[in-house]
Design a protein around this motif. Structure first.
Motif, PDB file in Angstrom:
ATOM      1  N   TYR A   1       0.756  -1.178  -0.056  1.00 18.64           N
ATOM      2  CA  TYR A   1       0.010  -0.131  -0.100  1.00 18.64           C
ATOM      3  C   TYR A   1       0.902   1.246  -0.083  1.00 18.64           C
ATOM      4  CZ  TYR A   1      -4.182  -2.851   0.556  1.00 18.64           C
ATOM      5  OH  TYR A   1      -5.157  -3.685   0.817  1.00 18.64           O
ATOM      6  N   PHE A   2       0.601   2.020  -1.004  1.00 17.19           N
ATOM      7  CA  PHE A   2       1.413   3.281  -1.083  1.00 17.19           C
ATOM      8  C   PHE A   2       0.449   4.660  -0.808  1.00 17.19           C
ATOM      9  CE2 PHE A   2       5.252   1.741  -2.885  1.00 17.19           C
ATOM     10  CZ  PHE A   2       4.857   0.509  -3.342  1.00 17.19           C
ATOM     11  N   CYS A   3       0.980   5.458  -0.079  1.00 20.25           N
ATOM     12  CA  CYS A   3       0.370   6.705   0.272  1.00 20.25           C
ATOM     13  C   CYS A   3       1.282   7.779  -0.730  1.00 20.25           C
ATOM     14  CB  CYS A   3       0.687   7.064   1.441  1.00 20.25           C
ATOM     15  SG  CYS A   3       0.014   8.889   2.182  1.00 20.25           S
ATOM     16  N   ALA A   4       0.269   8.687  -1.368  1.00 16.56           N
ATOM     17  CA  ALA A   4       0.776   9.591  -2.195  1.00 16.56           C
ATOM     18  C   ALA A   4       0.274  10.962  -2.308  1.00 16.56           C
ATOM     19  CB  ALA A   4       0.730   9.063  -3.697  1.00 16.56           C
ATOM     20  N   PHE A   5       1.029  11.903  -2.545  1.00 17.34           N
ATOM     21  CA  PHE A   5       0.514  13.317  -2.325  1.00 17.34           C
ATOM     22  C   PHE A   5       0.492  13.945  -3.695  1.00 17.34           C
ATOM     23  CE2 PHE A   5       0.811  17.568  -0.126  1.00 17.34           C
ATOM     24  CZ  PHE A   5       1.217  18.139  -1.217  1.00 17.34           C
ATOM     25  N   MET A   6      -0.210  14.811  -3.949  1.00 16.03           N
ATOM     26  CA  MET A   6      -0.366  15.541  -5.329  1.00 16.03           C
ATOM     27  C   MET A   6      -0.533  17.112  -4.923  1.00 16.03           C
ATOM     28  SD  MET A   6      -2.891  15.610  -8.458  1.00 16.03           S
ATOM     29  CE  MET A   6      -2.317  14.155  -9.018  1.00 16.03           C
ATOM     30  N   LYS A   7       0.151  17.882  -5.411  1.00 17.82           N
ATOM     31  CA  LYS A   7      -0.213  19.425  -5.382  1.00 17.82           C
ATOM     32  C   LYS A   7      -0.655  19.733  -6.652  1.00 17.82           C
ATOM     33  CE  LYS A   7       3.350  21.929  -6.082  1.00 17.82           C
ATOM     34  NZ  LYS A   7       4.368  23.195  -5.964  1.00 17.82           N
ATOM     35  N   PRO A   8      -1.811  20.094  -6.858  1.00 17.56           N
ATOM     36  CA  PRO A   8      -2.319  20.333  -8.064  1.00 17.56           C
ATOM     37  C   PRO A   8      -2.323  21.862  -8.755  1.00 17.56           C
ATOM     38  CG  PRO A   8      -4.137  20.591  -6.334  1.00 17.56           C
ATOM     39  CD  PRO A   8      -2.859  19.998  -5.868  1.00 17.56           C
ATOM     40  N   ILE A   9      -1.799  21.635  -9.964  1.00 15.36           N
ATOM     41  CA  ILE A   9      -1.461  23.040 -10.618  1.00 15.36           C
ATOM     42  C   ILE A   9      -2.140  22.921 -12.085  1.00 15.36           C
ATOM     43  CG2 ILE A   9       0.160  24.459 -11.269  1.00 15.36           C
ATOM     44  CD1 ILE A   9       2.292  23.384  -9.687  1.00 15.36           C
ATOM     45  N   SER A  10      -3.226  23.536 -12.317  1.00 22.16           N
ATOM     46  CA  SER A  10      -3.838  23.669 -13.309  1.00 22.16           C
ATOM     47  C   SER A  10      -4.211  22.119 -13.764  1.00 22.16           C
ATOM     48  CB  SER A  10      -3.213  24.116 -14.456  1.00 22.16           C
ATOM     49  OG  SER A  10      -3.249  25.711 -13.939  1.00 22.16           O
ATOM     50  N   GLY A  11      -4.693  21.229 -13.017  1.00 19.93           N
ATOM     51  CA  GLY A  11      -4.889  19.871 -13.148  1.00 19.93           C
ATOM     52  C   GLY A  11      -4.023  18.933 -12.530  1.00 19.93           C
ATOM     53  N   ASN A  12      -3.727  17.746 -13.178  1.00 23.41           N
ATOM     54  CA  ASN A  12      -3.117  16.545 -12.777  1.00 23.41           C
ATOM     55  C   ASN A  12      -1.532  16.805 -12.759  1.00 23.41           C
ATOM     56  OD1 ASN A  12      -2.952  13.705 -11.923  1.00 23.41           O
ATOM     57  ND2 ASN A  12      -4.676  13.505 -13.305  1.00 23.41           N
ATOM     58  N   THR A  13      -0.824  16.585 -11.598  1.00 30.57           N
ATOM     59  CA  THR A  13       0.556  16.861 -11.555  1.00 30.57           C
ATOM     60  C   THR A  13       1.024  15.637 -11.180  1.00 30.57           C
ATOM     61  OG1 THR A  13       0.486  17.993  -9.394  1.00 30.57           O
ATOM     62  CG2 THR A  13       0.524  19.207 -11.403  1.00 30.57           C
ATOM     63  N   PRO A  14       2.529  15.514 -10.887  1.00 32.35           N
ATOM     64  CA  PRO A  14       3.074  14.116 -10.446  1.00 32.35           C
ATOM     65  C   PRO A  14       2.606  13.827  -8.934  1.00 32.35           C
ATOM     66  CG  PRO A  14       4.608  15.381 -11.683  1.00 32.35           C
ATOM     67  CD  PRO A  14       3.195  16.262 -11.801  1.00 32.35           C
ATOM     68  N   LEU A  15       2.773  12.554  -8.788  1.00 36.59           N
ATOM     69  CA  LEU A  15       2.607  11.939  -7.316  1.00 36.59           C
ATOM     70  C   LEU A  15       3.931  11.845  -6.792  1.00 36.59           C
ATOM     71  CD1 LEU A  15      -0.212   9.339  -8.284  1.00 36.59           C
ATOM     72  CD2 LEU A  15      -0.483  11.394  -7.092  1.00 36.59           C
ATOM     73  N   VAL A  16       3.839  12.061  -5.487  1.00 33.27           N
ATOM     74  CA  VAL A  16       5.001  11.854  -4.656  1.00 33.27           C
ATOM     75  C   VAL A  16       4.418  10.732  -3.821  1.00 33.27           C
ATOM     76  CG1 VAL A  16       6.642  12.740  -3.002  1.00 33.27           C
ATOM     77  CG2 VAL A  16       5.825  14.356  -4.897  1.00 33.27           C
ATOM     78  N   PHE A  17       5.353   9.429  -3.858  1.00 29.66           N
ATOM     79  CA  PHE A  17       4.966   8.462  -2.986  1.00 29.66           C
ATOM     80  C   PHE A  17       5.704   8.505  -1.884  1.00 29.66           C
ATOM     81  CE2 PHE A  17       2.023   6.426  -6.152  1.00 29.66           C
ATOM     82  CZ  PHE A  17       2.533   6.721  -7.338  1.00 29.66           C
ATOM     83  N   GLY A  18       5.215   7.656  -0.660  1.00 31.50           N
ATOM     84  CA  GLY A  18       5.820   6.895   0.235  1.00 31.50           C
ATOM     85  C   GLY A  18       6.454   5.533  -0.334  1.00 31.50           C
ATOM     86  N   LYS A  19       7.277   5.109   0.690  1.00 33.03           N
ATOM     87  CA  LYS A  19       7.945   3.780   0.474  1.00 33.03           C
ATOM     88  C   LYS A  19       7.128   2.484   0.384  1.00 33.03           C
ATOM     89  CE  LYS A  19      12.166   5.647  -0.360  1.00 33.03           C
ATOM     90  NZ  LYS A  19      12.692   5.698  -1.548  1.00 33.03           N
ATOM     91  N   GLY A  20       5.871   2.742   1.045  1.00 32.65           N
ATOM     92  CA  GLY A  20       5.072   1.581   1.189  1.00 32.65           C
ATOM     93  C   GLY A  20       4.935   0.902   2.328  1.00 32.65           C
ATOM     94  N   THR A  21       3.772   0.263   2.600  1.00 37.12           N
ATOM     95  CA  THR A  21       3.744  -0.673   3.726  1.00 37.12           C
ATOM     96  C   THR A  21       3.061  -1.814   3.006  1.00 37.12           C
ATOM     97  OG1 THR A  21       3.210   1.227   5.119  1.00 37.12           O
ATOM     98  CG2 THR A  21       2.410  -1.254   5.534  1.00 37.12           C
ATOM     99  N   ARG A  22       3.875  -3.157   3.405  1.00 33.77           N
ATOM    100  CA  ARG A  22       3.417  -4.274   2.896  1.00 33.77           C
ATOM    101  C   ARG A  22       2.537  -5.049   3.924  1.00 33.77           C
ATOM    102  NH1 ARG A  22       5.421  -7.654  -0.917  1.00 33.77           N
ATOM    103  NH2 ARG A  22       7.434  -6.428  -0.883  1.00 33.77           N
ATOM    104  N   LEU A  23       1.230  -5.131   3.453  1.00 37.15           N
ATOM    105  CA  LEU A  23       0.211  -5.837   4.318  1.00 37.15           C
ATOM    106  C   LEU A  23      -0.115  -7.195   3.998  1.00 37.15           C
ATOM    107  CD1 LEU A  23      -1.837  -5.466   6.469  1.00 37.15           C
ATOM    108  CD2 LEU A  23      -3.609  -4.913   4.806  1.00 37.15           C
ATOM    109  N   SER A  24       0.130  -7.969   4.921  1.00 37.81           N
ATOM    110  CA  SER A  24      -0.164  -9.425   4.763  1.00 37.81           C
ATOM    111  C   SER A  24      -1.619  -9.943   5.739  1.00 37.81           C
ATOM    112  CB  SER A  24       0.742 -10.520   5.366  1.00 37.81           C
ATOM    113  OG  SER A  24       1.942 -10.121   4.412  1.00 37.81           O
ATOM    114  N   VAL A  25      -2.413 -10.459   5.288  1.00 32.70           N
ATOM    115  CA  VAL A  25      -3.796 -10.739   5.647  1.00 32.70           C
ATOM    116  C   VAL A  25      -3.695 -12.384   5.877  1.00 32.70           C
ATOM    117  CG1 VAL A  25      -6.345 -10.727   5.468  1.00 32.70           C
ATOM    118  CG2 VAL A  25      -4.978  -8.889   4.778  1.00 32.70           C
ATOM    119  N   ILE A  26      -3.806 -12.675   7.199  1.00 32.44           N
ATOM    120  CA  ILE A  26      -3.656 -14.065   7.462  1.00 32.44           C
ATOM    121  C   ILE A  26      -4.985 -14.912   7.727  1.00 32.44           C
ATOM    122  CG2 ILE A  26      -2.426 -15.528   9.046  1.00 32.44           C
ATOM    123  CD1 ILE A  26      -0.665 -13.001   9.784  1.00 32.44           C
ATOM    124  N   ALA A  27      -4.983 -15.830   7.244  1.00 34.19           N
ATOM    125  CA  ALA A  27      -6.462 -16.838   7.414  1.00 34.19           C
ATOM    126  C   ALA A  27      -6.429 -17.284   8.776  1.00 34.19           C
ATOM    127  CB  ALA A  27      -6.467 -17.684   6.319  1.00 34.19           C
TER     128      ALA A  27
END
Lengths: 116, 116
Positions: B90-116
């Motif tokens: 799972y990645f969290c991402a930030f965007m500063k909108p300037i006249s529409g869509n602009t590049p995302l800045v991502f975090g390094k991610g969290t690996r989630l495991s769901v265990i039965a």
């Protein structure tokens, strides 16, 4: 079901060879992004276009990488010559730029590149 | 420049339980967008949820909800009734909108495991 498509899905090549990756953005989207994902750096921007014009390619090694949009339905990313450190997953994403949720980006399945 | 930090490299949760993934960001902007993307083993990047900074109400999408604390610059993701199919990065991402869509800045991610 509109989606971003990328080809090839996987690519194995030898050092020094040219690599071309292609992306078809969602029809009507005016903004296209290229991101690279590696274990060490995570997801980082390489380049992006709006209405086919390049806006930022500061993330690309200029001596070997080039990104273009020959038309609104095709974006290309080329590496020449390729090096082992280019091994990564390359994502293309597109965004509508206007309308509801114009800031949302939709990702293609990525091209996994391995340079030997 | 904006930065996004995900302090939990890995997490696990029992099936049907609730889990919360943390994300903090640094920006001097007042208006921006925040996103959570899911990347399952197929490597496809899938948008989970988005939040507009000027909206005080926390976004929800079925079993997924966020706790957006603008003053604290915190944007956590809560997954309720976890399912095996939620296993992914799972990645969290930030965007500063300037006249529409602009590049995302991502975090390094969290690996989630769901265990039965």
């Amino acid at each position: 079901d509109a989606r971003v498509t990328q080809t090839p899905r996987d690519k194995v090549t030898e050092m020094g060879q040219e690599v071309t990756m292609r992306c078809q953005p969602i029809l009507g989207h005016n903004t296209v992004f290229w991101y690279r994902q590696t274990m060490m750096q995570g997801l980082e921007l390489l380049a992006y276009f709006r209405n086919r014009a390049p806006l930022d390619d500061s993330g690309m090694p200029k001596d070997r990488f080039s990104a273009e949009m020959p038309d609104a339905t095709l974006a290309t990313l080329k590496i020449q010559p390729s090096e082992p450190r280019d091994s990564a997953v390359y994502f293309c994403a597109s965004g509508p730029g206007t309308g509801v949720q114009r800031e949302t980006q939709y990702f293609g399945p990525g091209t996994r590149l391995l340079v030997l | 420049a904006q930065t996004v930090t995900q302090s939990q490299p890995e997490m696990s949760v029992q099936e049907a339980e609730t889990v919360t993934l943390s994300c903090t960001y640094d920006t001097s902007e007042n208006n921006y967008y925040l996103f959570w993307y899911k990347q399952p083993p197929s490597r496809q990047m899938i948008l989970v949820i988005r939040q507009e900074a000027y909206k005080q109400q926390n976004a929800t999408e079925n079993r997924f909800s966020v706790n957006f604390q603008k003053a604290a610059k915190s944007f956590s993701l809560k997954i309720s009734d976890s399912q095996l199919g939620d296993t992914a990065m799972y990645f969290c991402a930030f965007m500063k909108p300037i006249s529409g869509n602009t590049p995302l800045v991502f975090g390094k991610g969290t690996r989630l495991s769901v265990i039965a």
